[in-house]
Design an enzyme around this catalytic site. Structure first.
Site, PDB file in Angstrom:
ATOM      1  CG  ASP A 332      -1.870   1.155   1.237  1.00 13.51           C
ATOM      2  OD1 ASP A 332      -2.926   1.041   0.587  1.00 13.51           O
ATOM      3  OD2 ASP A 332      -1.575   2.186   1.872  1.00 13.51           O
ATOM      4  CG  ASN A 340      -5.120  11.262  -5.472  1.00 13.12           C
ATOM      5  OD1 ASN A 340      -4.464  11.311  -6.502  1.00 13.12           O
ATOM      6  ND2 ASN A 340      -5.706  10.152  -5.052  1.00 13.12           N
ATOM      7  CG  HIS A 345      -7.795  12.835  -8.619  1.00  9.58           C
ATOM      8  ND1 HIS A 345      -7.922  11.805  -7.719  1.00  9.58           N
ATOM      9  CD2 HIS A 345      -8.598  13.838  -8.159  1.00  9.58           C
ATOM     10  CE1 HIS A 345      -8.778  12.142  -6.769  1.00  9.58           C
ATOM     11  NE2 HIS A 345      -9.209  13.378  -7.004  1.00  9.58           N
ATOM     12  CG  ASP A 349      -4.582   8.609 -12.301  1.00  8.82           C
ATOM     13  OD1 ASP A 349      -4.994   8.085 -11.239  1.00  8.82           O
ATOM     14  OD2 ASP A 349      -5.346   9.128 -13.139  1.00  8.82           O
ATOM     15  CD  GLU A 375      -4.520   4.134  -1.308  1.00  5.01           C
ATOM     16  OE1 GLU A 375      -4.701   4.522  -0.143  1.00  5.01           O
ATOM     17  OE2 GLU A 375      -5.390   4.249  -2.201  1.00  5.01           O
TER      18      GLU A 375
END
Length: 460
Positions: A332, A340, A345, A349, A375
């Site tokens: 994670d 973010n 975002h 990404d 994630e």
């Protein structure tokens, strides 16, 4: 097309019989015109009705002449039986529900032509000869000419058929009962690059694709035995040496109930076949792409959760049957929400794609890597024990902070939970323990590896 032309030499000398014969010629030529494509097939039904009317009138008129004729009782009976057979056959044709099909119409035409020739040349010839005439010598002299005219008409019909066949856009051949091709049209000669008129049945197989030869021979044998029409797709080598696909329609030739050969018309379907094959390949490629999309995370290209769970069940079964270890890393990204929020975002990404690339670098060829949500990533390692899995986890943990992102200036760290398959583990329980190990790594300060031993398998 006109198959038969009326000639005064065809006349028997009896005005009524001759007029009715002319009408039979007209009906035969009209049917030939339909077969030749100048009429529509649905017009056959009223033509059959007209033929029945003709038969009733003509046969009645002929049978009234029997009393005047010097025919034996046996000859008279044969003549009457022939009339009845004709009516029966035409009635059978009229009752067919497939009268609009070209093959049926062609069969009808063949029957009618055979009747016309035999009726004038044989039975009616004997009938009129037996009638008391004023000039029997003149009549006797005329009949050899009648026979010659009819033979000439048949020769002319054959010549015209061959002429039409030579100009036809399809590939035409016909054979005798032995299978030897009596006629091959110009289309075949052009396609195969052989002299016009070539029809060597023995060499024919040389032009057929080796994979299709047995199937093609079996098809011809079946149609010859069954006397039913059929069709086949097969390949032949053209004049340039390339293989082209043909669709061939083959019809048995019958003289009454006697099999006298085959007639076939083929169409070059190479372009259509290639288009179909290209379409099939395209459909297969699209289907494969859709299957990949259905099993793949679109952002990272890794397995999605559904596909990973299928792999997990399969690897658990293999591990148990083979007695080998199976390890899982649950990964994670630390504080991903802040990335973010602070950088957008798009930056998030890019970070997820970077994590996926780092995991790929550390994964072995036999490992299964998936993004299972947000994630969170999972690395399933067949044959790996805790030591091997820890080594890979450490490699990932060390490499990730070194990755730089254009849209995110911060270093990215990861938390990793590690566990190995325990006896009695289901897929869900195995993943649950890996998730618990991840939670320990998070609570322990992040950017670290935490291991949940198999002894803790049933704790929550």
């Amino acid at each position: 097309m006109t198959l038969f032309y009326w000639n005064p030499q065809l006349e028997t000398g009896n005005a009524l019989v001759d007029a009715q014969h002319k009408h039979l010629f007209e009906l035969t030529n009209r049917l030939a015109d339909i077969v030749g494509g100048n009429g529509r097939l649905p017009e056959v039904a009223p033509l059959v009705d007209e033929l029945m009317t003709y038969a009733a009138e003509h046969f009645c008129a002929e049978e009234r002449l029997f009393c005047k004729a010097r025919l034996s009782t046996e000859a008279t009976d044969r003549h009457i039986c022939a009339h009845r057979r004709f009516v029966t056959r035409v009635s059978e044709i009229a009752a067919r529900d497939d009268l609009g099909q070209a093959e049926v119409v062609s069969e009808f035409l063949e029957f009618l032509v055979n009747w016309l020739v035999s009726h004038i040349m044989q039975m009616d010839r004997r009938l009129v000869r037996a009638l008391p005439l004023q000039r029997p010598s003149d009549l006797a002299e005329s009949f050899p000419s009648v026979e010659r005219v009819l033979v000439s008409a048949l020769i002319e019909t054959d010549r015209r058929f061959r002429l039409i066949a030579e100009q036809a856009p399809v590939l035409i051949w016909f054979s005798g009962p032995s299978g030897v091709r009596d006629f091959v049209n110009k289309g075949w000669s052009t396609l195969l690059g052989v002299p016009e008129g070539w029809a060597d049945a023995l060499a024919w197989a040389e032009f057929i694709h080796p994979e299709d030869q047995a199937r093609y021979s079996a098809c011809l044998a079946h149609l010859s035995a069954s006397r039913e029409p059929g069709e086949i797709e097969y390949r032949v080598r053209d004049s340039g040496g390339a293989w082209c696909w043909l669709l061939e329609r083959i019809i048995p030739r019958l003289d009454g109930d006697r099999f006298i050969g085959l007639i076939a018309a083929a169409t070059d379907i190479t372009v259509m076949k290639r288009l179909t094959e290209n379409l099939e390949r395209e459909v297969a490629d699209r289907t494969e792409q859709l299957e990949i999309l259905a099993r793949t995370d679109p952002l990272t290209g890794l397995l999605n959760r559904r596909a990973f769970e299928e792999r997990l069940q399969s690897e658990i079964a293999l591990a148990r049957s083979g007695g080998r270890p199976l390890a899982m890393l649950y990964v994670d990204a630390d504080r991903f929400k802040r990335i973010n929020d602070d950088y957008g975002h798009g930056a998030g990404d890019a970070v997820l794609a970077g994590i996926a690339a780092t995991l790929r670098t550390a994964a072995r060829p036999v490992d299964h890597l998936a993004r299972i949500g947000g994630e969170e990533f999972v690395l399933l390692m067949p044959g790996a024990d805790e030591t091997t899995a820890r080594k890979s986890a450490l490699e990932i943990l060390t490499a990730m902070p070194r990755v730089r992102f254009r849209t995110c200036p911060e270093s990215i760290t990861l938390s990793i939970g590690l566990t190995c398959l325990a006896p009695g583990d289901t897929g869900d329980r195995f993943m649950q323990r890996a998730d618990q190990a991840l939670l320990r790594a998070k609570r322990g300060g992040r950017n670290r590896i935490a291991v949940l031993p198999r002894a803790k398998a049933h704790k929550t």
